[in-house]
Design a protein around this motif. Structure first.
Motif, PDB file in Angstrom:
ATOM      1  N   ALA A  26     -19.701 -23.507   8.511  1.00 14.01           N
ATOM      2  CA  ALA A  26     -19.892 -22.111   8.897  1.00 14.01           C
ATOM      3  C   ALA A  26     -19.667 -21.217   7.679  1.00 14.01           C
ATOM      4  CB  ALA A  26     -18.919 -21.740  10.016  1.00 14.01           C
ATOM      5  N   TYR A  27     -20.037 -19.950   7.862  1.00 16.49           N
ATOM      6  CA  TYR A  27     -19.764 -18.932   6.845  1.00 16.49           C
ATOM      7  C   TYR A  27     -18.671 -18.011   7.387  1.00 16.49           C
ATOM      8  CZ  TYR A  27     -24.425 -19.937   4.883  1.00 16.49           C
ATOM      9  OH  TYR A  27     -25.529 -20.521   4.341  1.00 16.49           O
ATOM     10  N   ASN A  28     -17.779 -17.593   6.509  1.00 15.82           N
ATOM     11  CA  ASN A  28     -16.907 -16.469   6.823  1.00 15.82           C
ATOM     12  C   ASN A  28     -16.386 -15.920   5.499  1.00 15.82           C
ATOM     13  OD1 ASN A  28     -14.628 -18.014   6.021  1.00 15.82           O
ATOM     14  ND2 ASN A  28     -14.218 -18.700   8.117  1.00 15.82           N
ATOM     15  N   ILE A  29     -15.479 -14.999   5.552  1.00 11.42           N
ATOM     16  CA  ILE A  29     -15.022 -14.376   4.310  1.00 11.42           C
ATOM     17  C   ILE A  29     -14.314 -15.372   3.407  1.00 11.42           C
ATOM     18  CG2 ILE A  29     -14.825 -12.095   5.343  1.00 11.42           C
ATOM     19  CD1 ILE A  29     -11.789 -12.533   5.456  1.00 11.42           C
ATOM     20  N   TYR A  30     -13.888 -16.502   3.964  1.00  6.24           N
ATOM     21  CA  TYR A  30     -13.188 -17.503   3.167  1.00  6.24           C
ATOM     22  C   TYR A  30     -14.124 -18.582   2.622  1.00  6.24           C
ATOM     23  CZ  TYR A  30      -9.107 -15.290   5.159  1.00  6.24           C
ATOM     24  OH  TYR A  30      -8.175 -14.366   5.534  1.00  6.24           O
ATOM     25  N   THR A  31     -15.426 -18.337   2.710  1.00  6.04           N
ATOM     26  CA  THR A  31     -16.378 -19.243   2.063  1.00  6.04           C
ATOM     27  C   THR A  31     -17.106 -18.532   0.936  1.00  6.04           C
ATOM     28  OG1 THR A  31     -18.109 -18.731   3.684  1.00  6.04           O
ATOM     29  CG2 THR A  31     -16.723 -20.657   4.124  1.00  6.04           C
ATOM     30  N   SER A  32     -16.623 -17.339   0.566  1.00  6.47           N
ATOM     31  CA  SER A  32     -17.295 -16.584  -0.482  1.00  6.47           C
ATOM     32  C   SER A  32     -17.074 -17.212  -1.855  1.00  6.47           C
ATOM     33  CB  SER A  32     -16.798 -15.138  -0.483  1.00  6.47           C
ATOM     34  OG  SER A  32     -15.388 -15.102  -0.745  1.00  6.47           O
ATOM     35  N   CYS A  33     -15.959 -17.837  -2.051  1.00  8.92           N
ATOM     36  CA  CYS A  33     -15.623 -18.473  -3.323  1.00  8.92           C
ATOM     37  C   CYS A  33     -15.421 -19.957  -3.052  1.00  8.92           C
ATOM     38  CB  CYS A  33     -14.356 -17.854  -3.904  1.00  8.92           C
ATOM     39  SG  CYS A  33     -13.950 -18.457  -5.547  1.00  8.92           S
ATOM     40  N   ARG A  34     -16.017 -20.799  -3.894  1.00  5.13           N
ATOM     41  CA  ARG A  34     -15.968 -22.238  -3.658  1.00  5.13           C
ATOM     42  C   ARG A  34     -15.633 -22.962  -4.955  1.00  5.13           C
ATOM     43  NH1 ARG A  34     -20.584 -23.242   0.947  1.00  5.13           N
ATOM     44  NH2 ARG A  34     -20.607 -21.106   1.738  1.00  5.13           N
ATOM     45  N   TYR A  93     -12.074 -36.479  -5.595  1.00  7.52           N
ATOM     46  CA  TYR A  93     -12.621 -35.143  -5.773  1.00  7.52           C
ATOM     47  C   TYR A  93     -12.670 -34.421  -4.434  1.00  7.52           C
ATOM     48  CZ  TYR A  93     -13.893 -36.027 -10.610  1.00  7.52           C
ATOM     49  OH  TYR A  93     -13.837 -36.282 -11.962  1.00  7.52           O
ATOM     50  N   TYR A  94     -12.206 -33.175  -4.457  1.00  2.22           N
ATOM     51  CA  TYR A  94     -12.137 -32.359  -3.258  1.00  2.22           C
ATOM     52  C   TYR A  94     -12.915 -31.059  -3.461  1.00  2.22           C
ATOM     53  CZ  TYR A  94      -8.049 -35.284  -2.216  1.00  2.22           C
ATOM     54  OH  TYR A  94      -7.201 -36.332  -1.984  1.00  2.22           O
ATOM     55  N   CYS A  95     -13.649 -30.651  -2.444  1.00  4.02           N
ATOM     56  CA  CYS A  95     -14.203 -29.310  -2.476  1.00  4.02           C
ATOM     57  C   CYS A  95     -13.280 -28.385  -1.678  1.00  4.02           C
ATOM     58  CB  CYS A  95     -15.625 -29.259  -1.931  1.00  4.02           C
ATOM     59  SG  CYS A  95     -15.794 -29.605  -0.182  1.00  4.02           S
ATOM     60  N   ALA A  96     -13.386 -27.106  -1.968  1.00  2.00           N
ATOM     61  CA  ALA A  96     -12.536 -26.125  -1.321  1.00  2.00           C
ATOM     62  C   ALA A  96     -13.250 -24.791  -1.281  1.00  2.00           C
ATOM     63  CB  ALA A  96     -11.214 -25.981  -2.072  1.00  2.00           C
ATOM     64  N   THR A  97     -12.910 -23.988  -0.297  1.00  2.00           N
ATOM     65  CA  THR A  97     -13.429 -22.627  -0.229  1.00  2.00           C
ATOM     66  C   THR A  97     -12.271 -21.674   0.037  1.00  2.00           C
ATOM     67  OG1 THR A  97     -13.863 -22.570   2.148  1.00  2.00           O
ATOM     68  CG2 THR A  97     -15.573 -23.499   0.756  1.00  2.00           C
TER      69      THR A  97
END
Length: 123
Positions: A26-34, A93-97
């Motif tokens: 999903a998208y929200n304000i916490y996916t603006s930076c990755r 390796y981990y991705c994060a937002t």
């Protein structure tokens, strides 16, 4: 809540390439930076690349010129192209937002983590 699912890890010989993907649910304000992080055995997790909402990027010095972070907004997916891999790149390796305080390594305030994908580079 946003779920992040990574893929693309594996084993490769030194000098080889891998492309990691991280699909967000999903998208929200916490996916603006990755960003992408990695953790080698016995070491702390470290940030290696970050991309902000405007497309600006930053990299850890040891991966500059070899790794490229990118995103596909339509697919809500983050990528990490890794070239010229070295044995010292071996890690989970981990991705994060989250939100970027600034577009630098360490500037991503993480809200969501992926489950991790293993990258192993043999010499």
């Amino acid at each position: 809540q946003v779920q992040l699912v990574e893929s693309g890890g594996g084993s490769v010989q030194a000098g080889g390439s891998l492309r990691l993907s991280c699909a967000a649910s999903a998208y929200n304000i916490y996916t603006s930076c990755r960003g992408w992080f990695r953790q080698a055995p016995g070491k702390e997790r470290e940030g290696i690349a970050v991309i902000d909402s405007d497309g600006s990027t930053a990299y850890l010095d040891s991966v500059k010129g070899r790794f490229t972070i990118s995103k596909d907004i339509a697919k809500n997916t983050l990528y990490l192209q890794m070239n010229s891999l070295k044995p010292e790149d071996t890690a989970m390796y981990y991705c994060a937002t989250g939100r970027c305080e600034s577009t630098v390594i360490g500037g991503l305030v993480v809200r969501y983590w992926g489950q991790g994908t293993q990258v192993t580079v043999s010499s």
